[in-house]
Design a protein around this motif. Structure first.
Motif, PDB file in Angstrom:
ATOM      1  N   GLU A  57     -17.418   6.334  -1.751  1.00 34.43           N
ATOM      2  CA  GLU A  57     -16.045   6.315  -2.259  1.00 34.43           C
ATOM      3  C   GLU A  57     -15.259   5.125  -1.725  1.00 34.43           C
ATOM      4  O   GLU A  57     -14.563   4.430  -2.473  1.00 34.43           O
ATOM      5  N   GLU A  58     -15.384   4.872  -0.414  1.00 38.20           N
ATOM      6  CA  GLU A  58     -14.499   3.894   0.210  1.00 38.20           C
ATOM      7  C   GLU A  58     -14.876   2.447  -0.094  1.00 38.20           C
ATOM      8  O   GLU A  58     -14.012   1.581  -0.107  1.00 38.20           O
ATOM      9  N   MET A  59     -16.150   2.170  -0.336  1.00 31.07           N
ATOM     10  CA  MET A  59     -16.528   0.788  -0.632  1.00 31.07           C
ATOM     11  C   MET A  59     -15.913   0.325  -1.952  1.00 31.07           C
ATOM     12  O   MET A  59     -15.639  -0.861  -2.142  1.00 31.07           O
ATOM     13  N   ILE A  60     -15.652   1.264  -2.823  1.00 31.46           N
ATOM     14  CA  ILE A  60     -15.035   0.937  -4.115  1.00 31.46           C
ATOM     15  C   ILE A  60     -13.509   0.975  -4.031  1.00 31.46           C
ATOM     16  O   ILE A  60     -12.822   0.086  -4.526  1.00 31.46           O
ATOM     17  N   ASN A  61     -12.977   2.011  -3.382  1.00 35.33           N
ATOM     18  CA  ASN A  61     -11.544   2.288  -3.482  1.00 35.33           C
ATOM     19  C   ASN A  61     -10.692   1.735  -2.343  1.00 35.33           C
ATOM     20  O   ASN A  61      -9.468   1.650  -2.481  1.00 35.33           O
ATOM     21  N   ASN A  62     -11.306   1.389  -1.215  1.00 34.17           N
ATOM     22  CA  ASN A  62     -10.503   0.860  -0.104  1.00 34.17           C
ATOM     23  C   ASN A  62      -9.944  -0.523  -0.410  1.00 34.17           C
ATOM     24  O   ASN A  62     -10.555  -1.306  -1.145  1.00 34.17           O
ATOM     25  N   ASP A  63      -8.791  -0.808   0.178  1.00 35.29           N
ATOM     26  CA  ASP A  63      -8.236  -2.159   0.074  1.00 35.29           C
ATOM     27  C   ASP A  63      -9.109  -3.127   0.875  1.00 35.29           C
ATOM     28  O   ASP A  63      -9.814  -2.731   1.800  1.00 35.29           O
ATOM     29  N   ARG A  64      -9.036  -4.397   0.522  1.00 36.57           N
ATOM     30  CA  ARG A  64      -9.833  -5.432   1.192  1.00 36.57           C
ATOM     31  C   ARG A  64      -8.930  -6.580   1.637  1.00 36.57           C
ATOM     32  O   ARG A  64      -7.901  -6.866   1.029  1.00 36.57           O
ATOM     33  N   ILE A  65      -9.369  -7.250   2.708  1.00 35.42           N
ATOM     34  CA  ILE A  65      -8.716  -8.459   3.203  1.00 35.42           C
ATOM     35  C   ILE A  65      -9.716  -9.608   3.079  1.00 35.42           C
ATOM     36  O   ILE A  65     -10.852  -9.491   3.553  1.00 35.42           O
ATOM     37  N   ILE A  66      -9.326 -10.699   2.459  1.00 36.60           N
ATOM     38  CA  ILE A  66     -10.199 -11.873   2.344  1.00 36.60           C
ATOM     39  C   ILE A  66      -9.511 -13.061   3.000  1.00 36.60           C
ATOM     40  O   ILE A  66      -8.362 -13.389   2.677  1.00 36.60           O
ATOM     41  N   GLY A  67     -10.214 -13.707   3.917  1.00 36.11           N
ATOM     42  CA  GLY A  67      -9.698 -14.896   4.564  1.00 36.11           C
ATOM     43  C   GLY A  67     -10.492 -16.129   4.190  1.00 36.11           C
ATOM     44  O   GLY A  67     -11.697 -16.047   3.952  1.00 36.11           O
ATOM     45  N   GLY A  68      -9.810 -17.260   4.147  1.00 35.46           N
ATOM     46  CA  GLY A  68     -10.491 -18.506   3.826  1.00 35.46           C
ATOM     47  C   GLY A  68      -9.509 -19.516   3.270  1.00 35.46           C
ATOM     48  O   GLY A  68      -8.304 -19.261   3.173  1.00 35.46           O
ATOM     49  N   SER A  69     -10.018 -20.677   2.900  1.00 32.74           N
ATOM     50  CA  SER A  69      -9.183 -21.664   2.216  1.00 32.74           C
ATOM     51  C   SER A  69      -8.815 -21.113   0.845  1.00 32.74           C
ATOM     52  O   SER A  69      -9.373 -20.118   0.379  1.00 32.74           O
TER      53      SER A  69
END
Length: 411
Positions: free
Chosen positions: A168-180
C-alpha cells in the motif's frame, strides 16, 4: 530517443541494485507500471528464488505481483550489471561504530560507472548521511568519464515504507526527490508512473536529511515514551492508561513504549545525522531505547524465572522482519544470566509453541495471531503461570482473570 521520451513511453530499461526489503518491492511496482526491470543482487540464492517467483519477505499481495511480472518477462534477477536507462540503488547502509557503512553504495556506484551511458539517470534510495550523493556517489559515477548534470543525471529519493504495509505505502505514500532541476524533474516523471502520493522536489542534501529527521523524530519520541513508562513503573501507574488520556489533548501524541526499537530505520538513522554534526539529544534518546531490552531482562531476573518462553522474534507485529530486533539483545542477556529460553514466532518460522516447564512467558511482539492462542492451555502447561508483557498485549486484570501472574513494562 531521449530519456524523457523513454520514461513517458515506458520503454526505459530500469536496473534495481539490491533486492532486499526495499529493492524487490520497488522492482515489482516499477515492472507493474510497464517498465522492464533488471534486478541485481550479490546473493545467488536470492536471485534464484526471485527468478522462480519465490518471495523472501512476507508482504500482503506482493507474491502474486512478483509471479505475474517474472512470468511476463518484466522482472529478471541477476548478479551482473548491464547497460540501462535508469539505475535505482537500494542497497543496505548498515551502522558501523555509530557511523554509516557506505561500502555497498560505493560498490554499486563503481559497478554502475562501468556501464553508465549518456542520458542515464541514477537514483539513490538507500538511507545515507547528508552530502553522500554529492560527495561520495557522484564522484564515483564520474570515473566513467561522463559528467554529472551534463552527460548523466543523479537524484536522491528515500524510501518511506513500513514493513507489513509495503504494497500500500509504496504506491500511496508521499515522496521527496532531491537533485538538480533536470535530475529531479526526470526522476519525478519516472516515479509518477507508480506513485499516487504527492511528490515534493528539493536539493540533494535536503532530501537526504528529511528521511533522517523523520526517523530521529520517531526515535526521540519513543525514547520519551520509554522514559515515562519507566517512571510510571516506579510510581505504580499504568503508563498506557495515562498515555491514552494525555493523548486526548489535541497537540499531544506520546508514542508507544515497549521492549525496545528495531528495524533498519529508527535504531540507525539518527546516528547518520550525529556523525555529520554531533547533537546532544540523539545519543540520549538512543541510549534510552537501547536500554529497554536490558530492563525487560531485569524484570525477568526479579521474577526469579529460569526458563522463559518468548513470544515473538520480529521487531514489528504481523511481519517476519527481524532486522535490529530487540529480542536478540534480550536473548543475549538471558544467556549471560544462564536463563533458559525458547522462542515462538510463526512469522519467522519458529513454530514450536512449547510452554512445558516454563516459569515465565515474555510477550516481545504483539502479533495478532497470538490472540487466538489457547491461553488457558498455556497456563496449564507452564511450571509457573507468569506473563511478562513487553507490548501491552494484555490488560493486567484480563491476564489475572485467566489465572496468570502479570508483570508489564510501564505498569
Amino acid at each position: 530517443m531521449d530519456l524523457l521520451s523513454k520514461i513517458n513511453s515506458n520503454s526505459a530499461e530500469v536496473s534495481v541494485i539490491g533486492l532486499g526489503y526495499i529493492g524487490l518491492p520497488t522492482s515489482i511496482f516499477v515492472a507493474e507500471s510497464g517498465y522492464r526491470v533488471h534486478g541485481v543482487d550479490i546473493k545467488e540464492d536470492l536471485i534464484e528464488k526471485i527468478n522462480n517467483c519465490t518471495l523472501n519477505i512476507t508482504e500482503p499481495g506482493l507474491k502474486k505481483l512478483l509471479e505475474k511480472n517474472v512470468k511476463n518477462g518484466r522482472i529478471k534477477a541477476s548478479s551482473s550489471y548491464k547497460e540501462s536507462d535508469i539505475f535505482l540503488i537500494c542497497v543496505p547502509t548498515p551502522l558501523s561504530d555509530r557511523k554509516a557503512d557506505l561500502s555497498y553504495v560505493k560498490k554499486a556506484g563503481e559497478s554502475i560507472s562501468k556501464v553508465l551511458k549518456e542520458d542515464n539517470l541514477v537514483i539513490l534510495e538507500s538511507t545515507v548521511p547528508p552530502e553522500t550523493t554529492e560527495k561520495v556517489l557522484i564522484p564515483i559515477l564520474e570515473t566513467s568519464g561522463l559528467k554529472n548534470d551534463e552527460d548523466f543525471f543523479t537524484a536522491f529519493c528515500p524510501e518511506r515504507v513500513l514493513p507489513g504495509r509495503i504494497t500500500e505505502e509504496m504506491i500511496n505514500n508521499d515522496r521527496i526527490i532531491g537533485g538538480s532541476e533536470n535530475s529531479r524533474n526526470l526522476a519525478l516523471k519516472f516515479y509518477k508512473k507508480f506513485v499516487k502520493g504527492e511528490i515534493y522536489l528539493t536539493d540533494l542534501k535536503t532530501a537526504e536529511i528529511v528521511k533522517l529527521m523523520e526517523n530521529t523524530f520517531r526515535s526521540v519520541n519513543i525514547a520519551l515514551a520509554n522514559e515515562l513508562a519507566l517512571a510510571c513503573e516506579k510510581l505504580k501507574i499504568d503508563f498506557f492508561e495515562a498515555r491514552e488520556l494525555a493523548n486526548k489533548h489535541p497537540r499531544v501524541n506520546i508514542h508507544e513504549a515497549g521492549t525496545g526499537v528495531g528495524g533498519h530505520c529508527i535504531p540507525i538513522d539518527p546516528w547518520f545525522i550525529h556523525e555529520k554534526t554531533p547533537m546532544r539529544m540523539i545519543p540520549i534518546a538512543m541510549e534510552i531505547n537501547e536500554s529497554m531490552p536490558l530492563h525487560v531482562v531485569d524484570l525477568i531476573k526479579k521474577s526469579n524465572a529460569k526458563n522463559v518462553l518468548i513470544l515473538g522474534m520480529a521487531y514489528k507485529k504481523n511481519t517476519d522482519d527481524t532486522r535490529e530486533t530487540p529480542v536478540l539483545k534480550i536473548i543475549e542477556e538471558l544467556k549471560k544470566e544462564n536463563i533458559d529460553y525458547s522462542v515462538y514466532d510463526p512469522y519467522v518460522k519458529m513454530n514450536e509453541l512449547d510452554p512445558e516447564g516454563c516459569d515465565a512467558l515474555l510477550i516481545a511482539t504483539d502479533h495478532d495471531c497470538f490472540k487466538s492462542i489457547d491461553w488457558r492451555e498455556i497456563k496449564r502447561k507452564m511450571k509457573r503461570p507468569l506473563i511478562i508483557d513487553g507490548r501491552n498485549f494484555f490488560e493486567k486484570e484480563e491476564a489475572e482473570k485467566m489465572g496468570f501472574e502479570y508483570i508489564g513494562v510501564g505498569k
